[in-house]
Design a protein around this motif. Structure first.
Motif, PDB file in Angstrom:
ATOM      1  N   ALA A 133     -38.229  -1.728   8.464  1.00 37.04           N
ATOM      2  CA  ALA A 133     -36.992  -2.379   8.892  1.00 37.04           C
ATOM      3  C   ALA A 133     -35.834  -2.047   7.951  1.00 37.04           C
ATOM      4  N   LEU A 134     -36.063  -2.141   6.661  1.00 41.61           N
ATOM      5  CA  LEU A 134     -34.996  -1.865   5.698  1.00 41.61           C
ATOM      6  C   LEU A 134     -34.605  -0.395   5.684  1.00 41.61           C
ATOM      7  N   SER A 135     -35.566   0.494   5.847  1.00 41.36           N
ATOM      8  CA  SER A 135     -35.254   1.925   5.910  1.00 41.36           C
ATOM      9  C   SER A 135     -34.413   2.244   7.137  1.00 41.36           C
ATOM     10  N   SER A 136     -34.702   1.602   8.246  1.00 40.15           N
ATOM     11  CA  SER A 136     -33.913   1.815   9.459  1.00 40.15           C
ATOM     12  C   SER A 136     -32.478   1.350   9.272  1.00 40.15           C
ATOM     13  N   VAL A 137     -32.294   0.208   8.609  1.00 37.20           N
ATOM     14  CA  VAL A 137     -30.942  -0.303   8.355  1.00 37.20           C
ATOM     15  C   VAL A 137     -30.175   0.645   7.443  1.00 37.20           C
ATOM     16  N   VAL A 138     -30.816   1.100   6.383  1.00 33.65           N
ATOM     17  CA  VAL A 138     -30.145   1.991   5.428  1.00 33.65           C
ATOM     18  C   VAL A 138     -29.808   3.326   6.081  1.00 33.65           C
ATOM     19  N   LEU A 139     -30.722   3.889   6.842  1.00 32.60           N
ATOM     20  CA  LEU A 139     -30.439   5.160   7.519  1.00 32.60           C
ATOM     21  C   LEU A 139     -29.317   5.009   8.535  1.00 32.60           C
ATOM     22  N   ALA A 140     -29.318   3.927   9.296  1.00 31.25           N
ATOM     23  CA  ALA A 140     -28.246   3.718  10.277  1.00 31.25           C
ATOM     24  C   ALA A 140     -26.902   3.586   9.572  1.00 31.25           C
ATOM     25  N   GLY A 141     -26.861   2.847   8.480  1.00 32.10           N
ATOM     26  CA  GLY A 141     -25.607   2.682   7.746  1.00 32.10           C
ATOM     27  C   GLY A 141     -25.135   3.956   7.080  1.00 32.10           C
ATOM     28  N   THR A 142     -26.067   4.770   6.634  1.00 27.70           N
ATOM     29  CA  THR A 142     -25.710   6.014   5.949  1.00 27.70           C
ATOM     30  C   THR A 142     -25.312   7.101   6.937  1.00 27.70           C
ATOM     31  N   TRP A 143     -26.013   7.205   8.040  1.00 24.28           N
ATOM     32  CA  TRP A 143     -25.764   8.287   8.997  1.00 24.28           C
ATOM     33  C   TRP A 143     -24.628   7.989   9.961  1.00 24.28           C
ATOM     34  N   SER A 179     -23.645   6.923  18.587  1.00 23.75           N
ATOM     35  CA  SER A 179     -24.622   7.863  19.135  1.00 23.75           C
ATOM     36  C   SER A 179     -25.945   7.155  19.423  1.00 23.75           C
ATOM     37  N   TRP A 180     -26.759   7.795  20.211  1.00 20.15           N
ATOM     38  CA  TRP A 180     -28.039   7.190  20.578  1.00 20.15           C
ATOM     39  C   TRP A 180     -28.966   7.100  19.375  1.00 20.15           C
ATOM     40  N   ARG A 181     -28.807   7.989  18.405  1.00 18.88           N
ATOM     41  CA  ARG A 181     -29.668   7.958  17.216  1.00 18.88           C
ATOM     42  C   ARG A 181     -29.401   6.710  16.376  1.00 18.88           C
ATOM     43  N   ILE A 182     -28.129   6.390  16.207  1.00 21.56           N
ATOM     44  CA  ILE A 182     -27.773   5.193  15.438  1.00 21.56           C
ATOM     45  C   ILE A 182     -28.197   3.940  16.206  1.00 21.56           C
ATOM     46  N   GLY A 183     -28.020   3.953  17.514  1.00 17.36           N
ATOM     47  CA  GLY A 183     -28.478   2.833  18.335  1.00 17.36           C
ATOM     48  C   GLY A 183     -29.986   2.656  18.257  1.00 17.36           C
ATOM     49  N   ALA A 184     -30.715   3.782  18.264  1.00 21.91           N
ATOM     50  CA  ALA A 184     -32.174   3.715  18.156  1.00 21.91           C
ATOM     51  C   ALA A 184     -32.589   3.158  16.795  1.00 21.91           C
ATOM     52  N   LEU A 185     -31.882   3.551  15.743  1.00 18.39           N
ATOM     53  CA  LEU A 185     -32.191   3.010  14.420  1.00 18.39           C
ATOM     54  C   LEU A 185     -31.891   1.514  14.353  1.00 18.39           C
ATOM     55  N   LEU A 227     -36.400  -4.629  15.795  1.00 19.05           N
ATOM     56  CA  LEU A 227     -37.816  -4.798  16.134  1.00 19.05           C
ATOM     57  C   LEU A 227     -38.679  -4.907  14.885  1.00 19.05           C
ATOM     58  N   GLY A 228     -38.351  -4.109  13.875  1.00 15.43           N
ATOM     59  CA  GLY A 228     -39.091  -4.175  12.619  1.00 15.43           C
ATOM     60  C   GLY A 228     -38.929  -5.525  11.938  1.00 15.43           C
ATOM     61  N   LEU A 229     -37.712  -6.073  11.977  1.00 19.16           N
ATOM     62  CA  LEU A 229     -37.477  -7.388  11.390  1.00 19.16           C
ATOM     63  C   LEU A 229     -38.236  -8.476  12.152  1.00 19.16           C
ATOM     64  N   ALA A 230     -38.220  -8.401  13.473  1.00 19.61           N
ATOM     65  CA  ALA A 230     -38.959  -9.383  14.281  1.00 19.61           C
ATOM     66  C   ALA A 230     -40.464  -9.290  14.013  1.00 19.61           C
ATOM     67  N   ALA A 231     -40.981  -8.069  13.920  1.00 16.95           N
ATOM     68  CA  ALA A 231     -42.406  -7.890  13.629  1.00 16.95           C
ATOM     69  C   ALA A 231     -42.739  -8.365  12.215  1.00 16.95           C
ATOM     70  N   PHE A 232     -41.824  -8.144  11.267  1.00 13.61           N
ATOM     71  CA  PHE A 232     -42.036  -8.607   9.899  1.00 13.61           C
ATOM     72  C   PHE A 232     -42.124 -10.127   9.842  1.00 13.61           C
ATOM     73  N   VAL A 233     -41.202 -10.808  10.513  1.00 19.19           N
ATOM     74  CA  VAL A 233     -41.216 -12.274  10.521  1.00 19.19           C
ATOM     75  C   VAL A 233     -42.504 -12.783  11.173  1.00 19.19           C
TER      76      VAL A 233
END
Length: 105
Positions: free
Chosen positions: A24-34, A43-49, A55-61
């Motif tokens: 989850a955290l890697s997805s947030v950082v990549l979306a913010g960086t890219w 773009s669809w890549r940022i939306g997918a991230l 989803l990762g945060l929901a699964a983590f909780v």
């Protein structure tokens, strides 16, 4: 009052919680960086991230609610003295992350 549990012998590592939090955290950082740098912000890549991070945060909780010895016990957020400062730290961290990431771009 919140107290740490007494040691009950050898601790078990919550590997699913560690993996989900990292995802989850890697997805947030990549979306913010890219976003706006490597790919367009809409773009669809940022939306997918962003979707992957949500989803990762929901699964983590969900995994932390089921874990015997969770990485982040959710019961610590039951007290107002933890919940409010945590929200403030999150807001300040997000502002600092945005402020340090935006000017170089």
């Amino acid at each position: 009052m919140l107290r740490l549990p007494a040691s009950r012998g050898k601790a078990r590592t919550d590997w699913p919680g560690i993996v989900l939090m990292t995802f989850a955290l890697s997805s947030v950082v990549l979306a913010g960086t890219w976003a706006g740098n490597r790919y367009a912000g809409a773009s669809w890549r940022i939306g997918a991230l962003a979707v992957a991070a949500a989803l990762g945060l929901a699964a983590f909780v969900a995994s932390q609610r089921r874990a015997a010895e969770p990485v982040l016990p959710l019961r610590v957020f039951d007290t107002r003295n933890v919940r409010l400062p945590s929200m403030m730290i999150f807001a300040v961290g997000a502002a600092m992350f945005g402020a340090t990431l935006d000017p170089p771009l």
